[in-house]
Design a protein around this motif. Sequence first.
Motif, PDB file in Angstrom:
ATOM      1  N   ASP A 130       0.831  -1.207   0.000  1.00 32.26           N
ATOM      2  CA  ASP A 130       0.000   0.000   0.000  1.00 32.26           C
ATOM      3  C   ASP A 130       0.867   1.261   0.000  1.00 32.26           C
ATOM      4  O   ASP A 130       0.530   2.255  -0.650  1.00 32.26           O
ATOM      5  CB  ASP A 130      -0.941  -0.004   1.204  1.00 32.26           C
ATOM      6  N   LYS A 131       1.978   1.222   0.714  1.00 30.18           N
ATOM      7  CA  LYS A 131       2.909   2.363   0.693  1.00 30.18           C
ATOM      8  C   LYS A 131       3.522   2.514  -0.703  1.00 30.18           C
ATOM      9  O   LYS A 131       3.672   3.630  -1.208  1.00 30.18           O
ATOM     10  CB  LYS A 131       4.019   2.148   1.728  1.00 30.18           C
ATOM     11  N   TYR A 132       3.856   1.378  -1.319  1.00 32.97           N
ATOM     12  CA  TYR A 132       4.422   1.394  -2.672  1.00 32.97           C
ATOM     13  C   TYR A 132       3.423   1.990  -3.659  1.00 32.97           C
ATOM     14  O   TYR A 132       3.784   2.826  -4.500  1.00 32.97           O
ATOM     15  CB  TYR A 132       4.804  -0.025  -3.089  1.00 32.97           C
ATOM     16  N   VAL A 133       2.163   1.583  -3.546  1.00 31.29           N
ATOM     17  CA  VAL A 133       1.129   2.090  -4.444  1.00 31.29           C
ATOM     18  C   VAL A 133       0.961   3.591  -4.262  1.00 31.29           C
ATOM     19  O   VAL A 133       0.899   4.350  -5.243  1.00 31.29           O
ATOM     20  CB  VAL A 133      -0.213   1.361  -4.206  1.00 31.29           C
ATOM     21  N   MET A 134       0.883   4.036  -3.018  1.00 27.41           N
ATOM     22  CA  MET A 134       0.742   5.472  -2.748  1.00 27.41           C
ATOM     23  C   MET A 134       1.938   6.245  -3.288  1.00 27.41           C
ATOM     24  O   MET A 134       1.784   7.320  -3.871  1.00 27.41           O
ATOM     25  CB  MET A 134       0.576   5.709  -1.253  1.00 27.41           C
ATOM     26  N   ASN A 135       3.138   5.681  -3.112  1.00 23.14           N
ATOM     27  CA  ASN A 135       4.346   6.346  -3.610  1.00 23.14           C
ATOM     28  C   ASN A 135       4.339   6.426  -5.123  1.00 23.14           C
ATOM     29  O   ASN A 135       4.721   7.455  -5.714  1.00 23.14           O
ATOM     30  CB  ASN A 135       5.590   5.599  -3.114  1.00 23.14           C
ATOM     31  N   LEU A 176       1.778   6.687  -6.904  1.00 21.80           N
ATOM     32  CA  LEU A 176       0.779   7.714  -7.246  1.00 21.80           C
ATOM     33  C   LEU A 176       1.237   9.114  -6.859  1.00 21.80           C
ATOM     34  O   LEU A 176       0.547  10.095  -7.145  1.00 21.80           O
ATOM     35  CB  LEU A 176      -0.546   7.391  -6.544  1.00 21.80           C
ATOM     36  N   GLY A 177       2.406   9.190  -6.189  1.00 20.42           N
ATOM     37  CA  GLY A 177       2.968  10.495  -5.844  1.00 20.42           C
ATOM     38  C   GLY A 177       2.694  10.964  -4.431  1.00 20.42           C
ATOM     39  O   GLY A 177       2.826  12.157  -4.130  1.00 20.42           O
ATOM     40  N   PHE A 178       2.342  10.011  -3.537  1.00 22.16           N
ATOM     41  CA  PHE A 178       2.012  10.386  -2.162  1.00 22.16           C
ATOM     42  C   PHE A 178       2.751   9.492  -1.173  1.00 22.16           C
ATOM     43  O   PHE A 178       3.055   8.340  -1.466  1.00 22.16           O
ATOM     44  CB  PHE A 178       0.505  10.268  -1.910  1.00 22.16           C
ATOM     45  N   ASP A 179       3.009  10.047   0.000  1.00 21.83           N
ATOM     46  CA  ASP A 179       3.583   9.265   1.090  1.00 21.83           C
ATOM     47  C   ASP A 179       2.498   9.005   2.120  1.00 21.83           C
ATOM     48  O   ASP A 179       1.645   9.865   2.359  1.00 21.83           O
ATOM     49  CB  ASP A 179       4.748  10.024   1.757  1.00 21.83           C
ATOM     50  N   TRP A 224      -9.562   2.388  -0.521  1.00 20.79           N
ATOM     51  CA  TRP A 224      -9.024   3.253  -1.567  1.00 20.79           C
ATOM     52  C   TRP A 224      -9.985   4.373  -1.942  1.00 20.79           C
ATOM     53  O   TRP A 224      -9.550   5.441  -2.371  1.00 20.79           O
ATOM     54  CB  TRP A 224      -8.633   2.420  -2.792  1.00 20.79           C
ATOM     55  N   THR A 225     -11.267   4.175  -1.762  1.00 21.49           N
ATOM     56  CA  THR A 225     -12.220   5.275  -1.976  1.00 21.49           C
ATOM     57  C   THR A 225     -11.953   6.392  -0.976  1.00 21.49           C
ATOM     58  O   THR A 225     -11.948   7.577  -1.330  1.00 21.49           O
ATOM     59  CB  THR A 225     -13.667   4.775  -1.839  1.00 21.49           C
ATOM     60  N   ARG A 226     -11.707   6.003   0.259  1.00 24.35           N
ATOM     61  CA  ARG A 226     -11.430   7.000   1.300  1.00 24.35           C
ATOM     62  C   ARG A 226     -10.101   7.710   1.056  1.00 24.35           C
ATOM     63  O   ARG A 226     -10.007   8.929   1.190  1.00 24.35           O
ATOM     64  CB  ARG A 226     -11.431   6.334   2.682  1.00 24.35           C
ATOM     65  N   LEU A 227      -9.066   6.919   0.682  1.00 24.11           N
ATOM     66  CA  LEU A 227      -7.759   7.523   0.434  1.00 24.11           C
ATOM     67  C   LEU A 227      -7.769   8.389  -0.818  1.00 24.11           C
ATOM     68  O   LEU A 227      -7.120   9.444  -0.863  1.00 24.11           O
ATOM     69  CB  LEU A 227      -6.692   6.427   0.323  1.00 24.11           C
ATOM     70  N   LYS A 228      -8.490   7.957  -1.829  1.00 27.08           N
ATOM     71  CA  LYS A 228      -8.595   8.738  -3.062  1.00 27.08           C
ATOM     72  C   LYS A 228      -9.194  10.118  -2.775  1.00 27.08           C
ATOM     73  O   LYS A 228      -8.710  11.142  -3.269  1.00 27.08           O
ATOM     74  CB  LYS A 228      -9.454   7.996  -4.094  1.00 27.08           C
ATOM     75  N   GLU A 229     -10.238  10.125  -1.929  1.00 27.11           N
ATOM     76  CA  GLU A 229     -10.887  11.394  -1.589  1.00 27.11           C
ATOM     77  C   GLU A 229      -9.980  12.245  -0.712  1.00 27.11           C
ATOM     78  O   GLU A 229      -9.843  13.456  -0.942  1.00 27.11           O
ATOM     79  CB  GLU A 229     -12.197  11.111  -0.850  1.00 27.11           C
ATOM     80  N   LYS A 230      -9.336  11.625   0.273  1.00 26.95           N
ATOM     81  CA  LYS A 230      -8.491  12.379   1.198  1.00 26.95           C
ATOM     82  C   LYS A 230      -7.297  13.018   0.501  1.00 26.95           C
ATOM     83  O   LYS A 230      -6.950  14.175   0.770  1.00 26.95           O
ATOM     84  CB  LYS A 230      -8.006  11.459   2.312  1.00 26.95           C
ATOM     85  N   TYR A 231      -6.662  12.263  -0.413  1.00 24.80           N
ATOM     86  CA  TYR A 231      -5.444  12.750  -1.068  1.00 24.80           C
ATOM     87  C   TYR A 231      -5.699  13.311  -2.471  1.00 24.80           C
ATOM     88  O   TYR A 231      -4.756  13.712  -3.148  1.00 24.80           O
ATOM     89  CB  TYR A 231      -4.418  11.616  -1.156  1.00 24.80           C
ATOM     90  N   ALA A 232      -6.961  13.333  -2.892  1.00 23.25           N
ATOM     91  CA  ALA A 232      -7.309  13.821  -4.229  1.00 23.25           C
ATOM     92  C   ALA A 232      -6.502  13.088  -5.304  1.00 23.25           C
ATOM     93  O   ALA A 232      -5.895  13.703  -6.196  1.00 23.25           O
ATOM     94  CB  ALA A 232      -7.084  15.325  -4.326  1.00 23.25           C
ATOM     95  N   ILE A 233      -6.508  11.755  -5.230  1.00 23.20           N
ATOM     96  CA  ILE A 233      -5.765  10.921  -6.170  1.00 23.20           C
ATOM     97  C   ILE A 233      -6.490  10.898  -7.515  1.00 23.20           C
ATOM     98  O   ILE A 233      -7.700  10.720  -7.582  1.00 23.20           O
ATOM     99  CB  ILE A 233      -5.631   9.484  -5.616  1.00 23.20           C
ATOM    100  N   GLY A 234      -5.734  11.075  -8.590  1.00 25.24           N
ATOM    101  CA  GLY A 234      -6.335  11.153  -9.918  1.00 25.24           C
ATOM    102  C   GLY A 234      -6.755   9.812 -10.485  1.00 25.24           C
ATOM    103  O   GLY A 234      -7.740   9.716 -11.208  1.00 25.24           O
ATOM    104  N   GLU A 289      -8.239   1.192 -10.978  1.00 18.84           N
ATOM    105  CA  GLU A 289      -6.837   1.191 -11.413  1.00 18.84           C
ATOM    106  C   GLU A 289      -5.900   0.989 -10.225  1.00 18.84           C
ATOM    107  O   GLU A 289      -4.914   0.246 -10.312  1.00 18.84           O
ATOM    108  CB  GLU A 289      -6.508   2.504 -12.121  1.00 18.84           C
ATOM    109  N   ILE A 290      -6.210   1.644  -9.120  1.00 14.95           N
ATOM    110  CA  ILE A 290      -5.378   1.525  -7.927  1.00 14.95           C
ATOM    111  C   ILE A 290      -5.394   0.092  -7.408  1.00 14.95           C
ATOM    112  O   ILE A 290      -4.346  -0.483  -7.085  1.00 14.95           O
ATOM    113  CB  ILE A 290      -5.864   2.499  -6.828  1.00 14.95           C
TER     114      ILE A 290
END
Length: 217
Positions: free
Chosen positions: A24-29, A31-34, A52-62, A67-68
């Motif tokens: 999960d850390k690798y995926v976030m990284n 995507l450009g996030f820590d 991932w719905t929650r993280l996508k909203e929190k970090y505004a992941i594109g 896909e994630i």
Amino acid sequence: MFTAFIFDMDGVIIDSEPLHFKVDKYVMNTLGFDISTAELEQYVGMTNPEMWTRLKEKYAIGASVEEIINLQVQTKLTLLKESDEQPIEGIVALLELLKQKNKRIGLASSSPRSFIEAVLDKFNVKSYFHSIISGEEVEHGKPAPDIYLKSAEMLETQAGACIVLEDSRNGIKAAKAAGMKCIGYINENSGHQDLSQADCIVENIKEINIELLESLL
């Protein structure tokens, strides 16, 4: 008397939370996030789509949630295949005990079906289970009770006659909301989980014997 025993999988059958945190850390990284392990701990027990719905909203992941998850699951399957992971100590003996006592055995995991199947095949324990269900196959994942209620239905038993083994706060909440007894397993690799709602707590799977199980119901 209990008629069925339902296992969570991650952190219970396989000590996989370190793998999940790493991926999960690798995926976030990617995507450009820590993200910290401490933050990921709050999602232990949840399904991938909800997390991932929650993280996508929190970090505004594109990227889309689909896909994630595809990146996450494929990475996990590759690492699992390459690993020398073994079942958590005591799990195979517990499965054998339940089989000898003619108890119905279920598995209710928030992981995707593909990861569940890969773990059970790797450990050669799939034949023990009378039912297997992923949290992504019910409307609401843990901490909602859906997955455990469905598991009891698949095991053809009443929810009140089931005992659940869980290592996470979300999983225990789901089991209790379903009206089941729940054993909380302290797995340090699952993070700082609040297991206080469990009916009993063990530090080692070997502590679970028929006397303990029968005392819960």
